[in-house]
Design a protein around this motif. Structure first.
Motif, short mmCIF file in Angstrom:
data_model
loop_
_atom_site.label_atom_id
_atom_site.label_comp_id
_atom_site.label_asym_id
_atom_site.label_seq_id
_atom_site.Cartn_x
_atom_site.Cartn_y
_atom_site.Cartn_z
N ALA A 102 0.84 -1.20 0.00
CA ALA A 102 0.00 0.00 0.00
C ALA A 102 0.88 1.26 0.00
O ALA A 102 0.62 2.22 -0.74
CB ALA A 102 -0.91 -0.01 1.22
N ILE A 105 2.29 1.83 -3.43
CA ILE A 105 1.30 2.40 -4.36
C ILE A 105 1.12 3.90 -4.07
O ILE A 105 1.07 4.72 -4.99
CB ILE A 105 -0.04 1.64 -4.26
N VAL A 115 -0.76 4.70 -9.99
CA VAL A 115 -0.89 3.35 -10.57
C VAL A 115 -2.27 3.21 -11.21
O VAL A 115 -3.29 3.43 -10.57
CB VAL A 115 -0.69 2.27 -9.47
N SER A 116 -2.29 2.82 -12.50
CA SER A 116 -3.56 2.64 -13.21
C SER A 116 -4.09 1.24 -13.01
O SER A 116 -5.30 0.99 -13.12
CB SER A 116 -3.39 2.84 -14.71
N CYS A 117 -3.19 0.28 -12.80
CA CYS A 117 -3.62 -1.11 -12.71
C CYS A 117 -2.54 -1.92 -11.99
O CYS A 117 -1.35 -1.72 -12.25
CB CYS A 117 -3.84 -1.66 -14.12
N VAL A 118 -2.96 -2.80 -11.10
CA VAL A 118 -2.03 -3.73 -10.45
C VAL A 118 -2.23 -5.10 -11.09
O VAL A 118 -3.36 -5.53 -11.29
CB VAL A 118 -2.32 -3.83 -8.94
N ALA A 127 -2.38 -8.92 -2.53
CA ALA A 127 -2.13 -7.82 -3.48
C ALA A 127 -3.45 -7.35 -4.07
O ALA A 127 -3.71 -6.15 -4.23
CB ALA A 127 -1.18 -8.29 -4.58
N THR A 128 -4.32 -8.33 -4.37
CA THR A 128 -5.64 -7.99 -4.89
C THR A 128 -6.43 -7.17 -3.87
O THR A 128 -7.06 -6.18 -4.20
CB THR A 128 -6.40 -9.30 -5.21
N ALA A 131 -5.05 -3.57 -3.68
CA ALA A 131 -5.44 -2.78 -4.86
C ALA A 131 -6.91 -2.43 -4.76
O ALA A 131 -7.31 -1.26 -4.94
CB ALA A 131 -5.15 -3.56 -6.13
N SER A 132 -7.73 -3.43 -4.43
CA SER A 132 -9.16 -3.16 -4.41
C SER A 132 -9.51 -2.17 -3.30
O SER A 132 -10.31 -1.26 -3.49
CB SER A 132 -9.87 -4.51 -4.38
N VAL A 136 -7.85 0.69 -6.97
CA VAL A 136 -7.04 0.55 -8.20
C VAL A 136 -7.50 -0.72 -8.93
O VAL A 136 -7.57 -1.79 -8.31
CB VAL A 136 -5.53 0.42 -7.83
N HIS A 138 -7.44 -4.13 -10.95
CA HIS A 138 -6.38 -5.13 -10.83
C HIS A 138 -6.70 -6.39 -11.62
O HIS A 138 -7.86 -6.73 -11.84
CB HIS A 138 -6.11 -5.47 -9.37
#
Ligand code: UDX
Length: 458
Positions: A102, A105, A115-118, A127-128, A131-132, A136, A138
């Motif tokens: 985190a 990011i 970050v546009s996408c993990v 990690a999911t 990001a969520s 972000v 993912h």
């Protein structure tokens, strides 16, 4: 809405060669289309694979930056928890990694490159979640076959009747898009003990996939697994982005690689038996001894990879040990080599493999017939496909014996079946080459993924 001109994709990998390699190859494809890519893994793994913290690689119009997950005792290379056979280290990673990721990011946004996408490998549901939680988008990069993903999906959602572990070869499961598969052909985690943490993490990953992940990228290509991909699409947003063949990712020490190639250059075409069991597998002392004797019995030149952690298994005074010390010119034993480069060398006539998915794809892409010797994970399923679906090799029964090994090698290199096996191997090589060419499956998959990221940012 983002302020940077091109999307910034953050790739998150567990510190394992079989995970790092395909994710990094994906990163190269994304960067070459002008995307900014940041690759993160454990610092020690970054160094081991040649990309320390702060390193950058320019690829075409884009760049890959390496900014690793630092903090606490996360992924210390000598952490004894790595040797916990139930996978206990996963629990530690689940706790220690999220705040570190985190923070990483957040740092990207502060530096003006939000970050546009993990994209994370499987087995990293943390990690999911991070990001969520940060809003972000993912994706998961599934680094095994689409067949294995589909089997897990159907098993963990109880969508098909699977044979029990004890069932014989007559009892099979019917999963749409797949041939009938017996218990022994299934990925090992399906029947692994409940307490095995890798299995628990996988169940969490697979059960939540549909709700949590925007895309599921799979290291496969249309021609290889079309029926499976199509049958899974109603369940999951699958984008095939393979073959993610490792090239420069595989280097050992450059000198060893050059030595291997020089040695191969001196061998006749299609004469060499190449033996490698991936980055993790430990074989037993007995297996090593049978392997050494079996190779000697073929009378053929061989190139054998014995990683440093297996080297003490080489039996005293045997043929392989002589090859390892250079006193036998018929064989060569190395601790590591650039496998993709070796497989694409014309002197290699057969690959004795543990059937990791990367090795499977690399074998198919180079058109080299195989002798399969799977151990665990997805390897039994890959072996089944290599031998019975793709038809590019034969299965070596367990436990390995010298006679069976010699017979299997002869079958794919010299026996009456060898011509047909070679022809099928050549066909798969052509399919993989087409998938890698302009307009092929790989380009289409990467374009679809980039378009999807751009559409979400718009
Ligand atoms: C692990 C699992 O074991 C495997 O089943 C799963 O599909 C992926 O994760 P690993 O056992 O390391 O991977 O096997 P594999 O997937 O084949 O990956 C090994 C990689 O290391 C390949 O890309 C191979 O080319 C490379 N390698 C191996 C080398 O470059 N040199 C070597 O000497 C040995």
């Amino acid at each position: 809405m983002s302020s940077s001109p091109m999307p910034h994709v953050l790739l998150v990998s567990a510190p394992l060669q079989g995970h790092v390699n395909p994710l990094l190859v994906l990163g190269r494809h994304l960067a070459s289309r002008g995307l900014l890519v940041t690759f993160t893994t454990a610092p020690h793994a970054g160094l081991k694979f040649g990309h320390g913290d702060g390193a950058t690689i320019d690829v075409g119009r884009g760049t890959i930056r390496f900014e690793h997950l630092k903090g606490g005792d996360l992924w210390a290379p000598d952490d004894p928890r790595y040797h916990d056979p139930t996978g206990g280290v996963m629990r530690h990673i689940e706790e220690a990694a999220p705040p570190v990721l985190a923070e990483l990011i957040r740092r990207q946004s502060e530096a003006g490159r939000p970050v546009s996408c993990v994209v994370a490998n499987a087995f990293a549901p943390w990690a999911t979640r991070v990001a969520s939680g940060m809003g972000v988008p993912h994706a998961m990069l599934w680094t095994e076959s689409c067949a294995v993903l589909s089997l897990f999906y159907h098993y963990f959602h109880s969508l098909a009747d699977f044979p029990s572990r004890e069932a014989g070869p007559g009892a099979t499961v019917a999963v749409p898009g797949l041939p009938p598969l017996a218990a022994g052909d299934l990925p090992a985690l399906i029947h692994a003990p409940e307490e095995f943490l890798w299995r628990q993490v996988l169940i969490a990953d697979i059960r939540s996939l549909r709700e949590t992940v925007t895309w599921v990228l799979v290291n496969t290509f249309d021609e290889l697994e079309r029926p499976t991909i199509e049958a899974l699409r109603p369940h999951l947003p699958v984008i095939p982005v393979g073959p993610l063949c490792s090239g420069t990712e595989n280097h050992g020490s450059g000198q060893d690689d050059d030595d291997c190639v020089a040695w191969l250059d001196a061998q006749p075409p299609r004469s060499v038996v190449f033996v490698a069991f991936g980055s993790l597998l430990q074989i037993s002392r007995d297996e090593m001894s049978e392997l050494a004797e079996g190779l000697a019995a073929t009378g053929r030149p061989f190139l054998l990879v014995v990683r440093d952690d297996n080297r003490e298994l080489l039996p005293d005074g045997d043929h392989c040990l002589a090859a390892a010390t250079g006193s036998d010119s018929r064989g060569k034993v190395v601790a590591w080599c650039d496998q993709a480069r070796v497989l694409s060398h014309g002197a290699v006539g057969c690959f004795v493999t543990h059937c990791g998915w990367n090795s499977t794809v690399e074998a198919l892409a180079s058109g080299v017939p195989v002798v399969t010797y799977p151990a665990w994970a997805d390897q039994p399923t890959n072996a089944k496909f290599l031998a019975d679906v793709y038809g590019v090799g034969v299965r070596l029964p367990k436990p390995m014996t010298r006679d069976a090994l010699r017979r299997c090698i002869e079958k794919v290199m010299g026996g009456p079946e060898a011509v047909a096996v070679r022809a099928r191997s050549a066909k798969w090589k052509a399919e993989a080459t087409a998938a890698l060419s302009t307009g092929g499956s790989l380009e289409k998959g990467i374009q679809d993924f980039v378009a999807a990221i751009l559409s979400i940012r718009a």
